[in-house]
Design a protein around this motif. Structure first.
Motif, PDB file in Angstrom:
ATOM      1  N   ASP A   1       1.617   9.763  -5.331  1.00 30.65           N
ATOM      2  CA  ASP A   1       2.187  11.066  -5.001  1.00 30.65           C
ATOM      3  C   ASP A   1       3.167  11.525  -6.069  1.00 30.65           C
ATOM      4  N   THR A   2       3.943  10.595  -6.596  1.00 32.14           N
ATOM      5  CA  THR A   2       4.902  10.932  -7.644  1.00 32.14           C
ATOM      6  C   THR A   2       4.189  11.384  -8.903  1.00 32.14           C
ATOM      7  N   HIS A   3       3.103  10.692  -9.254  1.00 31.21           N
ATOM      8  CA  HIS A   3       2.323  11.075 -10.431  1.00 31.21           C
ATOM      9  C   HIS A   3       1.705  12.452 -10.254  1.00 31.21           C
ATOM     10  N   GLN A   4       1.173  12.706  -9.060  1.00 36.97           N
ATOM     11  CA  GLN A   4       0.581  14.018  -8.783  1.00 36.97           C
ATOM     12  C   GLN A   4       1.620  15.123  -8.909  1.00 36.97           C
ATOM     13  N   ALA A   5       2.824  14.865  -8.373  1.00 40.87           N
ATOM     14  CA  ALA A   5       3.885  15.865  -8.435  1.00 40.87           C
ATOM     15  C   ALA A   5       4.294  16.135  -9.885  1.00 40.87           C
ATOM     16  N   ALA A   6       4.383  15.069 -10.689  1.00 45.43           N
ATOM     17  CA  ALA A   6       4.759  15.233 -12.092  1.00 45.43           C
ATOM     18  C   ALA A   6       3.683  16.003 -12.850  1.00 45.43           C
ATOM     19  N   ARG A   7       2.432  15.700 -12.552  1.00 46.59           N
ATOM     20  CA  ARG A   7       1.323  16.398 -13.183  1.00 46.59           C
ATOM     21  C   ARG A   7       1.357  17.880 -12.842  1.00 46.59           C
ATOM     22  N   ASP A   8       1.599  18.194 -11.581  1.00 44.35           N
ATOM     23  CA  ASP A   8       1.646  19.591 -11.159  1.00 44.35           C
ATOM     24  C   ASP A   8       2.806  20.328 -11.823  1.00 44.35           C
ATOM     25  N   ARG A   9       3.962  19.667 -11.934  1.00 43.38           N
ATOM     26  CA  ARG A   9       5.112  20.314 -12.565  1.00 43.38           C
ATOM     27  C   ARG A   9       4.826  20.611 -14.038  1.00 43.38           C
ATOM     28  N   TYR A  10       4.168  19.668 -14.705  1.00 43.24           N
ATOM     29  CA  TYR A  10       3.828  19.882 -16.116  1.00 43.24           C
ATOM     30  C   TYR A  10       2.877  21.065 -16.271  1.00 43.24           C
ATOM     31  N   VAL A  11       1.833  21.122 -15.450  1.00 45.76           N
ATOM     32  CA  VAL A  11       0.860  22.206 -15.568  1.00 45.76           C
ATOM     33  C   VAL A  11       1.505  23.538 -15.198  1.00 45.76           C
ATOM     34  N   ASP A  12       2.359  23.557 -14.185  1.00 44.87           N
ATOM     35  CA  ASP A  12       3.095  24.780 -13.847  1.00 44.87           C
ATOM     36  C   ASP A  12       3.894  25.283 -15.042  1.00 44.87           C
TER      37      ASP A  12
ATOM     38  N   MET B   1       0.827  -1.214   0.000  1.00 42.39           N
ATOM     39  CA  MET B   1       0.000   0.000   0.000  1.00 42.39           C
ATOM     40  C   MET B   1       0.860   1.262   0.000  1.00 42.39           C
ATOM     41  N   ALA B   2       1.950   1.236   0.761  1.00 47.66           N
ATOM     42  CA  ALA B   2       2.834   2.391   0.818  1.00 47.66           C
ATOM     43  C   ALA B   2       3.436   2.671  -0.546  1.00 47.66           C
ATOM     44  N   GLU B   3       3.768   1.587  -1.288  1.00 48.34           N
ATOM     45  CA  GLU B   3       4.348   1.757  -2.612  1.00 48.34           C
ATOM     46  C   GLU B   3       3.339   2.373  -3.581  1.00 48.34           C
ATOM     47  N   VAL B   4       2.071   1.941  -3.468  1.00 47.14           N
ATOM     48  CA  VAL B   4       1.025   2.494  -4.312  1.00 47.14           C
ATOM     49  C   VAL B   4       0.827   3.984  -4.020  1.00 47.14           C
ATOM     50  N   ALA B   5       0.805   4.316  -2.735  1.00 51.07           N
ATOM     51  CA  ALA B   5       0.643   5.718  -2.341  1.00 51.07           C
ATOM     52  C   ALA B   5       1.807   6.567  -2.838  1.00 51.07           C
ATOM     53  N   GLU B   6       3.010   6.002  -2.792  1.00 52.60           N
ATOM     54  CA  GLU B   6       4.185   6.734  -3.253  1.00 52.60           C
ATOM     55  C   GLU B   6       4.110   6.986  -4.756  1.00 52.60           C
ATOM     56  N   ARG B   7       3.662   5.968  -5.503  1.00 57.79           N
ATOM     57  CA  ARG B   7       3.512   6.156  -6.948  1.00 57.79           C
ATOM     58  C   ARG B   7       2.469   7.221  -7.255  1.00 57.79           C
TER      59      ARG B   7
END
Length: 281
Positions: free
Chosen positions: A9-20, A1-7
């Motif tokens: 969070d990583t996807h969210q961060a990448a998405r935010d960086r792209y939109v920024d 579960m921790a690994e899924v949550a980490e993935r």
């Protein structure tokens, strides 16, 4: 579960960086040194003194003085190369509203009526790509030949607001398509509605909307868009209005439509001119 949550969070961060990054490019905030002048509104038609006065009163730059971060962030200049003139605050509001309807799974497509160089709709499409949404469409509605001559007999509120000869606002559909293509975002889910709103919006094959953004300036254009499209807005969807604070005809059209249809959803003021409300019923 921790690994899924980490993935996740990583996807969210990448998405935010792209939109920024996309927002910084669309506004040219990342390249202000290359934005060498503002649009010279002194070249407007000779009978547009009233319009220039309105622009001055709202803080718009009227001379070729160069671009400054705070001016661009507030949407107070007309950029020479940027794909949008709405500024960081209103563009961030589009982002928040899109994020909200995506997170809450509000059904429907996105549309902007009055797109200029297409920057806001490019952001909408970029966010769909970042979210991995392959179903929704982005509707790009404009005359692609500037604003209409005001029909003051039918819409007297538009008197004195003739911007039909402002060449800066004459951006062709092919130019907007090229801007989408520049960002790798032009495909079959970007749908152009070319022509005056009275001729295109009521018959457009739009089934449902989650985002309805209005940038038509005039009473007539704003009324045409609301009349044709608001009934298609899903509960939970957003209406965003670019010109509510700056242009009295637009503000009156919005207020008249809300009063006529007994819309009491709270108006949220985004900056000096932009507003939105979320449809609750």
């Amino acid at each position: 579960m921790a690994e899924v949550a980490e993935r996740s969070d990583t996807h969210q961060a990448a998405r935010d960086r792209y939109v920024d990054l996309l927002m910084g490019c669309l506004t040219r905030e990342l390249f202000l040194a290359e934005e060498t002048h503002d649009v010279d509104l002194s070249e407007w038609p000779g009978d547009s003194q009233e319009l220039r006065s309105v622009l001055k009163a709202n803080g718009w730059r009227l001379t070729k003085q160069g671009s400054e971060p705070e001016v661009r962030a507030e949407g107070h200049d007309w950029p020479p190369t940027a794909e949008t003139m709405v500024g960081r605050q209103r563009l961030a509001d589009v982002r928040r509203c899109v994020d909200q309807v995506m997170a809450e799974r509000v059904p429907g497509d996105f549309i902007e009526t009055g797109v200029w160089r297409g920057g806001v709709t490019i952001l909408m499409k970029g966010m769909l790509e970042a979210w991995g949404d392959t179903r929704r469409r982005v509707w790009v509605a404009d005359s692609f030949s500037g604003l209409p001559v005001p029909n003051v007999e039918t819409y007297p509120a538009d008197e004195g607001h003739d911007m039909s000869e402002v060449k800066t606002l004459h951006v062709t559909a092919d130019e907007v398509r090229a801007n989408f293509d520049r960002y790798g975002l032009l495909d079959e889910r970007v749908c152009f509605l070319e022509g005056w709103f009275a001729d295109t919006l009521a018959t457009a094959p739009i089934e449902q909307l989650a985002i309805l953004r209005l940038d038509g300036d005039l009473y007539e254009s704003t009324t045409d868009a609301l009349t044709a499209l608001y009934p298609k807005l899903s509960v939970g969807g957003y209406v965003l209005v670019d010109d509510y604070g700056a242009w009295e005809p637009c503000r009156k059209a919005v207020d008249d439509y809300r009063a006529a249809h007994k819309i009491t959803d709270e108006i949220v003021h985004v900056d000096w001119t932009g507003i939105h409300w979320q449809r609750r019923s």
